[in-house]
Write a protein that holds these residues in place. Structure first.
Motif, mmCIF file in Angstrom:
data_model
loop_
_atom_site.group_PDB
_atom_site.id
_atom_site.type_symbol
_atom_site.label_atom_id
_atom_site.label_comp_id
_atom_site.label_asym_id
_atom_site.label_seq_id
_atom_site.Cartn_x
_atom_site.Cartn_y
_atom_site.Cartn_z
ATOM 1 N N THR A 140 1.021 -1.279 -0.094
ATOM 2 C CA THR A 140 0.010 0.122 -0.074
ATOM 3 C C THR A 140 0.955 1.555 0.074
ATOM 4 N N ALA A 141 1.888 1.236 0.751
ATOM 5 C CA ALA A 141 2.866 2.364 0.719
ATOM 6 C C ALA A 141 3.609 2.444 -0.564
ATOM 7 N N ALA A 142 3.695 1.475 -1.137
ATOM 8 C CA ALA A 142 4.389 1.458 -2.528
ATOM 9 C C ALA A 142 3.523 2.706 -3.428
ATOM 10 N N VAL A 143 2.215 2.243 -3.592
ATOM 11 C CA VAL A 143 1.496 2.997 -4.272
ATOM 12 C C VAL A 143 1.200 4.266 -3.917
ATOM 13 N N CYS A 144 1.419 4.556 -2.492
ATOM 14 C CA CYS A 144 1.254 5.909 -1.890
ATOM 15 C C CYS A 144 2.439 6.683 -2.287
ATOM 16 N N VAL A 145 3.418 6.293 -2.588
ATOM 17 C CA VAL A 145 4.645 7.070 -3.152
ATOM 18 C C VAL A 145 4.094 7.550 -4.391
ATOM 19 N N ALA A 146 3.442 6.893 -5.447
ATOM 20 C CA ALA A 146 2.958 7.448 -6.693
ATOM 21 C C ALA A 146 1.922 8.527 -6.381
ATOM 22 N N LYS A 147 0.997 8.355 -5.448
ATOM 23 C CA LYS A 147 0.115 9.207 -5.055
ATOM 24 C C LYS A 147 0.827 10.601 -4.578
ATOM 25 N N LEU A 148 1.967 10.521 -3.780
ATOM 26 C CA LEU A 148 2.513 11.799 -3.222
ATOM 27 C C LEU A 148 2.985 12.304 -4.136
ATOM 28 N N HIS A 149 3.630 11.615 -5.235
ATOM 29 C CA HIS A 149 4.349 12.121 -6.254
ATOM 30 C C HIS A 149 3.558 13.158 -7.333
ATOM 31 N N ASP A 150 2.286 12.493 -7.117
ATOM 32 C CA ASP A 150 1.147 13.376 -8.127
ATOM 33 C C ASP A 150 0.943 14.780 -7.551
ATOM 34 N N ILE A 151 1.265 14.648 -6.254
ATOM 35 C CA ILE A 151 0.680 15.973 -5.325
ATOM 36 C C ILE A 151 1.939 16.864 -5.350
ATOM 37 N N ASN A 152 3.115 16.254 -4.947
ATOM 38 C CA ASN A 152 4.403 17.073 -4.701
ATOM 39 C C ASN A 152 5.493 16.130 -5.163
ATOM 40 N N ALA A 153 5.823 16.443 -6.573
ATOM 41 C CA ALA A 153 6.808 15.583 -6.923
ATOM 42 C C ALA A 153 8.212 15.896 -6.557
ATOM 43 N N GLN A 154 8.562 17.361 -6.146
ATOM 44 C CA GLN A 154 9.886 17.564 -5.623
ATOM 45 C C GLN A 154 10.203 17.097 -4.285
ATOM 46 N N MET A 155 8.881 16.845 -3.463
ATOM 47 C CA MET A 155 9.195 16.408 -2.138
ATOM 48 C C MET A 155 9.508 15.178 -2.094
ATOM 49 N N VAL A 156 8.819 14.229 -3.085
ATOM 50 C CA VAL A 156 9.122 12.646 -3.109
ATOM 51 C C VAL A 156 10.698 12.530 -3.338
ATOM 52 N N GLU A 157 11.127 13.539 -4.324
ATOM 53 C CA GLU A 157 12.509 13.196 -4.570
ATOM 54 C C GLU A 157 13.563 13.470 -3.428
ATOM 55 N N ASP A 158 13.054 14.914 -2.744
ATOM 56 C CA ASP A 158 13.909 15.203 -1.620
ATOM 57 C C ASP A 158 13.714 14.403 -0.477
ATOM 58 N N GLN A 159 12.859 13.618 -0.231
ATOM 59 C CA GLN A 159 12.706 12.669 0.832
ATOM 60 C C GLN A 159 13.194 11.402 0.544
ATOM 61 N N GLY A 160 13.674 11.193 -0.629
ATOM 62 C CA GLY A 160 14.342 9.759 -0.882
ATOM 63 C C GLY A 160 13.293 8.665 -1.319
ATOM 64 N N PHE A 161 12.073 9.184 -1.378
ATOM 65 C CA PHE A 161 11.159 8.126 -1.373
ATOM 66 C C PHE A 161 11.388 7.197 -2.741
ATOM 67 N N LEU A 162 11.939 7.818 -3.706
ATOM 68 C CA LEU A 162 12.123 7.138 -4.979
ATOM 69 C C LEU A 162 13.127 6.018 -4.884
ATOM 70 N N ASP A 163 14.234 6.161 -4.009
ATOM 71 C CA ASP A 163 15.229 5.156 -3.653
ATOM 72 C C ASP A 163 14.512 4.159 -3.024
ATOM 73 N N SER A 164 13.874 4.426 -2.134
ATOM 74 C CA SER A 164 12.962 3.259 -1.049
ATOM 75 C C SER A 164 12.033 2.575 -2.214
ATOM 76 N N LEU A 165 11.674 3.225 -3.004
ATOM 77 C CA LEU A 165 10.665 2.449 -4.020
ATOM 78 C C LEU A 165 11.500 1.706 -4.730
ATOM 79 N N ARG A 166 12.467 1.860 -5.267
ATOM 80 C CA ARG A 166 13.336 1.251 -6.114
ATOM 81 C C ARG A 166 13.903 -0.087 -5.183
ATOM 82 N N ASP A 167 14.225 0.238 -4.229
ATOM 83 C CA ASP A 167 14.628 -0.855 -2.989
ATOM 84 C C ASP A 167 13.661 -2.037 -3.220
ATOM 85 N N LEU A 168 12.278 -1.586 -3.191
ATOM 86 C CA LEU A 168 11.163 -2.528 -2.978
ATOM 87 C C LEU A 168 11.106 -3.413 -4.106
#
Lengths: 827, 434
Positions: A140-168
């Motif tokens: 569920t969290a994995a999809v949530c990253v996509a949701k968050l990216h849709d709202i605020n892409a910069q924040m997702v990058e800054d917070q390193g969520f993309l790397d976490s997603l890649r780890d998944l």
């Protein structure tokens, strides 16, 4: 339990009542009230004013009530951002709940609340949930990253969520992997060049493992993602294909179509002469046919895709025409699509059956379908010459039915048949003329007029017929007016004595009384031609017409290739590229389509080097490639002569790189007429050297039993770049300085929308290596080296400004003038 | 991905609306109603693009389900999802009707929240969903129960939960085939195929490993090679060539691809194990021989003979022959040897029904159709004569050879499982042109 009662409250003061109920002491009452609110929301009433009251109900241990409140929040939070904050606490608390279902629910819902202030609070819980011990929460969290990216892409990058997603992607749970892939694919669409997914053989392997274990939907995400991967060689392509093929037996048609997409793409990369290639082609046909026994909507999607596949690779379904026969109860959209495919598959072998079917369809009820069936008969005539006679007689039968739209459609296609087979079926003109009065559609009128004009000399009363059309000249559509003008001019040229008056009349109508510039221009041209030089006029107006093509409505090849990359998707249903119907799309798909095109260039596009006309029937098409450190000349020999060919041999003239074949030409069996053979000739660069102009020119002589033939071709320079062309950093620096400026060349690469990493990745595939990268004043500088087979080093500096599609490059080399020219060719 | 999902009644009123993406506004709901539900003409495509928004719809009785998106989604997936959504709803509350949807709207929202996250379909197996989406309110689950639920929803075997126990281990296999035929008036087979399904009802304890075998030509030939020539010849005759088959997601596809063996852990209860299609050596249970004669402009004479073509000991049931009549029919007289025949003016057809018919028999109907004189120039389209029936065998020739059950952890063996197999062949689109 009946919930329908909630839909029926429609009294005045409803909101007020609801408010009271929402604040009721009893839990049950409150739940009832929330249900009423949701029902009102569904039918489109504005219940946003109840926001604080609904949010108050959030603090509950009743999961059902909680879900309802969340549903309300997702709908209205945006309109009440300040109050939405009230809910944050409850979310954060729920993310810590011992029950994984509640943790997941909280993180899922929070992602749907598009309020900036809330998203800030979401980061911490999300980070935890991405590493949660429970796979349900992680997926569920994995999809949530996509949701968050849709709202605020910069924040997702800054917070390193993309790397976490890649780890998944390496997660042990297949569903987590699938959702991570889906999320990453979508995010990377908005960063076309970011290489976010970083598909490498290791990752691909993980995906292929998850493919066997995850849900049907997960399999679709993974397959769609795989189709964007570019395998490094044939072997890898084949091994992926082998692991994807079992999906063709899945019950879910979307899984099947996505698997077909992967296979269709990778087929391009497999050598055509291998056994596997043939087997794979055979395997594709049954699942495609099976899709047609599904529900009508899926059938429709399948048919639209099959239409593309049939254009790209007709051999897959050529035996299966029967499954495309229309059933009486098919929905109209299925019928029309089947008809389209039937025409594409029609051939001499099956034409009798097809015609019998088409005749059957032409008597159906649906007007569009009937028209298309009639058109199809005409197309069969044009496509399969042997059937033309039968088609014409079928069309005549249909004209006899006197059904207005059938007659009109038939006349339009008969015109095309006349053009394809001139002087063959003119005997039927009389029958056509009988129906002149019933024609009321511009297409049909124009077709009839064209026929009368074209065969004016054989129709006794041609002048009368055309004159009858002249009466309402100004009410006709432009198409009819133009055709009529031409037809009368033709008539005049054929029978000048009787029709002088008529031609005067039409010319004046066209030039003086018309507002349409096209018509006026054409009128004036004819007028001048006729008055100055009737002989030339005859040559122009009655010139021989070019043949019409056999296939119609073909999708243009580059678009077709792009659509093949989109099999199963909406683009393949609309037959339009995604950017034609999606706002602001430029995504990964398009990017992959152009890579696909590039790959194709090196893998499969053969240039005709020696046309059959110049070589007594022998045609040679070919290309050069570099595989596993060796150079090859890939050629297709086609025998277009009437006799068989043997005793093939090949020789090269001396050339700039000393290229020679290392083996004799591997054609051992005689090449029969109309047969072709694909060969791959290994090359080396140990032969004699002579400078050619252009530098990469290669002169080739091919001999066979008939004669010796010569041709020349250009070798793409990238096949000379060797694999060990990576220069040591230090050496690079020294060499760069040592090379005098006169050996330097500057140039610009235009319109290249790639970022530095992608560029260097792409170049590396061609053995151009990036030695160093640095960022100077916001520009990416890439330093690169490459080595040629003859040991010449070339160094390059590439400057990329973000946002500027034009790259500036500098090249230096330590060799002589010889290298100068070489550099010019490289890019 | 899917941006939103709406459910409408036949009037176009919204019963359910769930929006997943920000780019889908409330106006999308109305756009679909106006452009598709209220459109004058017949639906020309299941996918509609209105103002750069794509609508996918399916209809169940008079309920419309529409998925909406602005992206280039996987179209096949969207339709498959809509079908799945219908299956899930049916499994929860029965028939999809306006009343049922209104009665269960809270449940539907809860389901939509679970099986579609941000427009991505998630696990939608009813077996798994029913463990935690209930309308009974949340039971106080223990930690073990919770983690069992989540591992099932996300796990490799999402379609079955652990710990199922039956006193009697029993399974039912139904081979259901529909045989499709299109025949020319002269009796030439234009196209014929069987689309079959193997439906399994399993009541088995634990996590049983099953292996299903049938007389698939490829398997039999392979085995035949190892055995004696005699064996191969014998079994080869009874094997059938399967054009293509698809499996429920429980079947290990890679194993089927490599060994052509069908092995799986079945869901509990009823599900469809496989679908298949054959086109070769089909047993056509009935042959229809039509004879239509136009007597002048106002009369038609029709004679139709049907012949049953299977073992005399077997009985076909629910036989119905539908002979279309022109739109301007004024009266019909029918005589039939067997069964009952009636002219149904509202359906423009003579419907001839026979309850039972044994194999290798034939029967006949003749009718005189009076026509009203019309000046309609268009000829009557002569729709094909269609037929319905049910026979107790598989027209494709498919035979179940075995279904083995292994459950190593519990002590019951393959022999203890009671197994039932049934074959039903039905008419699909079984038409003869006249």
């Amino acid at each position: 339990m009946t919930d329908s009662k909630y839909f029926t409250t429609n009294k005045k003061g409803e909101i007020f009542e609801l408010k009271a109920e929402l604040n009721n002491e009893k839990k049950e009452k409150r739940k009832e009230a929330v249900k009423k609110v949701i029902a009102a929301m569904t039918v489109g009433k504005d219940v946003s004013s109840l926001f604080p009251d609904v949010v108050n109900c959030m603090q509950t241990d009743n999961l059902e009530l909680k879900k309802l409140v969340y549903l309300y929040l997702m709908n209205y939070a945006k309109s009440q951002p300040d109050m939405a904050i009230m809910a944050v606490n409850s979310f954060v608390k729920d993310c810590e709940d011992p029950n994984p279902l509640i943790r997941a629910l909280a993180v899922r819902t929070m992602g749907c609340i598009r309020v900036d202030k809330i998203t800030e609070y979401l980061c911490e819980p999300l980070r935890k949930c991405l590493k949660d011990e429970d796979p349900y929460v992680r997926k569920t969290a994995a999809v949530c990253v996509a949701k968050l990216h849709d709202i605020n892409a910069q924040m997702v990058e800054d917070q390193g969520f993309l790397d976490s997603l890649r780890d998944l992607i390496a997660d042990s749970n297949p569903m987590v992997v699938a959702n991570a892939v889906a999320a990453l694919s979508e995010i990377s669409e908005s960063h076309p060049n970011s290489n976010l997914l970083d598909l490498n053989p290791q990752n691909i392997n993980k995906l292929l493992t998850a493919l066997n274990e995850c849900t049907e939907w997960g399999q679709i995400f993974i397959l769609d993602c795989l189709s964007n991967y570019n395998p490094k060689d044939e072997r890898e392509a084949q091994s992926i294909c082998e692991r994807v093929t079992p999906r063709l037996s899945h019950a879910n048609s979307a899984v099947v179509l996505s698997a077909v997409k992967v296979l269709m793409k990778f087929l391009e990369l497999l050598p055509k002469d291998s056994d596997y290639y043939g087997t794979l082609l055979k395997k594709l046909s049954p699942p495609l046919v099976t899709l047609l026994s599904g529900e009508p909507e899926v059938q429709y999607v399948a048919l639209r895709n099959i239409n593309l596949i049939v254009q790209k690779r007709p051999e897959i379904l050529k035996q299966e025409i029967k499954v495309f026969f229309v059933k009486y109860n098919d929905p109209i959209y299925v019928k029309l699509e089947k008809l389209d495919i039937m025409i594409r598959l029609a051939s001499q072998a099956n034409i009798a059956q097809v015609l019998a079917e088409l005749k059957e369809y032409a008597t159906e009820v649906d007007v569009d379908f009937v028209r298309k069936a009639v058109r199809a008969i005409g197309r069969c005539a044009i496509k399969v010459e042997q059937s033309a006679e039968r088609c014409v007689s079928t069309l005549l039968d249909l004209i006899q039915t006197k059904v207005n739209y059938v007659v009109q459609e038939a006349i339009v296609v008969i015109r095309d048949i006349f053009r394809k087979y001139p002087n063959k079926y003119e005997s039927i003109i009389a029958t056509l003329c009988e129906n002149l009065d019933s024609l009321d559609e511009p297409d049909a009128r124009a077709a009839m007029i064209w026929i009368v004009g074209e065969y004016a000399e054989r129709i006794d009363n041609a002048d009368e017929l055309l004159e009858s059309f002249l009466e309402g000249f100004h009410d006709e559509s432009t198409q009819v007016q133009l055709t009529l003008l031409t037809a009368i001019v033709k008539l005049f040229l054929k029978k000048p004595s009787e029709t002088q008056e008529l031609v005067q009349q039409v010319l004046s109508l066209a030039t003086q009384d018309s507002d349409n510039p096209d018509l006026r221009d054409r009128g004036y041209i004819y007028w001048r031609l006729l008055s100055t030089d009737p002989v030339t006029a005859k040559e122009v107006v009655l010139s021989e017409k070019p043949l019409i093509s056999e296939e119609t409505d073909l999708i243009e090849p580059t678009l077709l290739d792009e659509l093949i990359c989109h099999i199963g998707s909406l683009a393949s249903v609309y037959h339009k590229p995604p950017n034609a119907f999606v706002e602001g799309s430029h995504g990964i798909h398009q990017h992959s389509a152009d890579q696909f095109a590039i790959m194709k260039q090196y893998f499969s596009v053969l240039q005709v080097w020696l046309p059959a006309t110049k070589a007594k029937g022998l045609e040679i098409a070919g290309t050069f490639s570099r595989r596993q450190g060796h150079m090859y000349m890939d050629m297709t020999f086609i025998n277009k002569a009437l006799q068989h060919m043997t005793d093939f041999a090949i020789q090269f003239n001396k050339n700039s790189f000393g290229v020679i074949p290392t083996t004799p030409l591997p054609i051992h069996t005689p090449l029969m007429p109309n047969q072709s053979i694909d060969i791959s000739l290994p090359l080396s660069t140990i032969g004699p050297v002579m400078k050619m102009d252009p530098l990469n020119n290669l002169q080739v002589a091919v001999k066979n039993i008939i004669d010796v033939f010569y041709f020349s071709c250009l070798i793409p320079l990238n096949i000379f770049f060797v694999e060990d062309g990576k220069m040591e950093r230090q050496v690079f620096l020294v060499t760069w300085k040592d090379i005098p400026n006169e050996n330097e060349l500057q140039y610009q690469i235009k319109e290249c929308h790639l970022n530095a990493d992608t560029v260097s990745g792409k170049l590396q595939n061609n053995n151009i290596f990036t030695i160093a990268k640095r960022n100077v004043e916001g520009q990416d500088m890439l330093y690169q080296s490459l080595k040629l087979t003859n040991g010449i080093w070339i160094l390059a500096e590439l400057r990329i400004q973000p946002g500027n599609p034009n790259y500036t490059g500098k090249k230096k080399t330590n060799a002589t003038a010889f290298s100068y020219k070489l550099m010019v060719h490289i890019f | 991905m899917i941006g939103g999902l709406f459910i409408y009644n036949h009037k176009g009123e919204v019963l359910i609306s769930r929006v997943y993406r920000d780019d889908i506004g409330r106006n999308a709901v109305d756009a679909f109603r106006v452009n598709v539900i209220h459109a004058r003409q017949q639906v020309r495509s299941p996918v509609t693009n209105i103002a750069r928004t794509s609508f996918f719809h399916v209809k169940r009785s008079n309920i419309w389900l529409a998925a909406v998106t602005k992206q280039n989604v996987n179209a096949a997936m969207v339709f498959e999802f809509l079908y799945k959504m219908c299956d899930v709803m049916t499994a929860y509350f029965g028939k999809i009707s306006e009343e049922n949807i209104k009665n269960n709207f809270v449940l539907i929202y809860e389901l939509l929240d679970e099986i579609l996250d941000f427009g991505y379909p998630q696990n939608s197996e009813t077996g798994a969903l029913k463990t935690f989406i209930t309308q009974q309110g949340i039971k106080s689950q223990t930690k073990e129960e919770q983690s069992q639920i989540t591992s099932q929803v996300t796990g490799q075997i999402g379609w079955r939960r652990e710990g199922i126990k039956y006193r009697r281990n029993e399974l039912f296999l139904d081979v259901l085939e529909s045989v499709n035929l299109l025949m020319s008036p002269q009796g030439q087979v234009l196209s014929a195929h069987v689309s079959g399904r193997v439906v399994m009802k399993s009541y088995l304890s634990g996590m049983p490993e099953c292996k299903f075998g049938m007389n698939d030509k490829i398997v039999i030939d392979k085995q035949g090679k190892g055995g004696t020539a005699d064996d191969a010849g014998k079994s080869g005759k009874q094997s059938i060539a399967i054009d293509d088959c698809t499996f429920h997601q429980c079947v290990r596809l890679s194993k089927f691809d490599s060994e052509r063996s069908i092995s799986f852990i079945p869901p509990d209860g009823e599900y469809e194990l496989m679908r298949y299609r054959t086109t070769k050596d089909i047993i056509l249970p009935f042959r229809v021989i039509p004879l239509v004669r136009e007597v002048g402009r106002t009369k038609l004479e029709v004679k139709v003979v049907i012949k049953s073509n299977f073992k005399p000991s077997l009985l076909a049931q629910k036989i119905e022959v539908r002979i279309p009549t022109p739109l301007n029919t004024s009266g019909v007289q029918v005589i039939c040897m067997k069964g009952k025949a009636k002219y149904k003016a509202s359906e423009n057809a003579i419907v001839w029904k026979i309850k039972r018919m044994a194999g290798m028999k034939e029967s006949q109907i003749s009718a005189e159709i009076e026509l009203l004189p019309t000046n309609d120039k268009k000829k009557w389209a002569r729709p094909p004569i269609s037929m319905n029936f049910e026979v107790p065998f598989a027209p494709s020739g498919l035979k179940v050879r075995y279904l083995k059950v292994f459950e190593p952890k519990l002590n019951y063996s393959d022999h203890d499982v009671i197994k039932w197999v049934r074959y039903i062949g039905r008419s699909g689109i079984y038409e003869t042109r006249c």
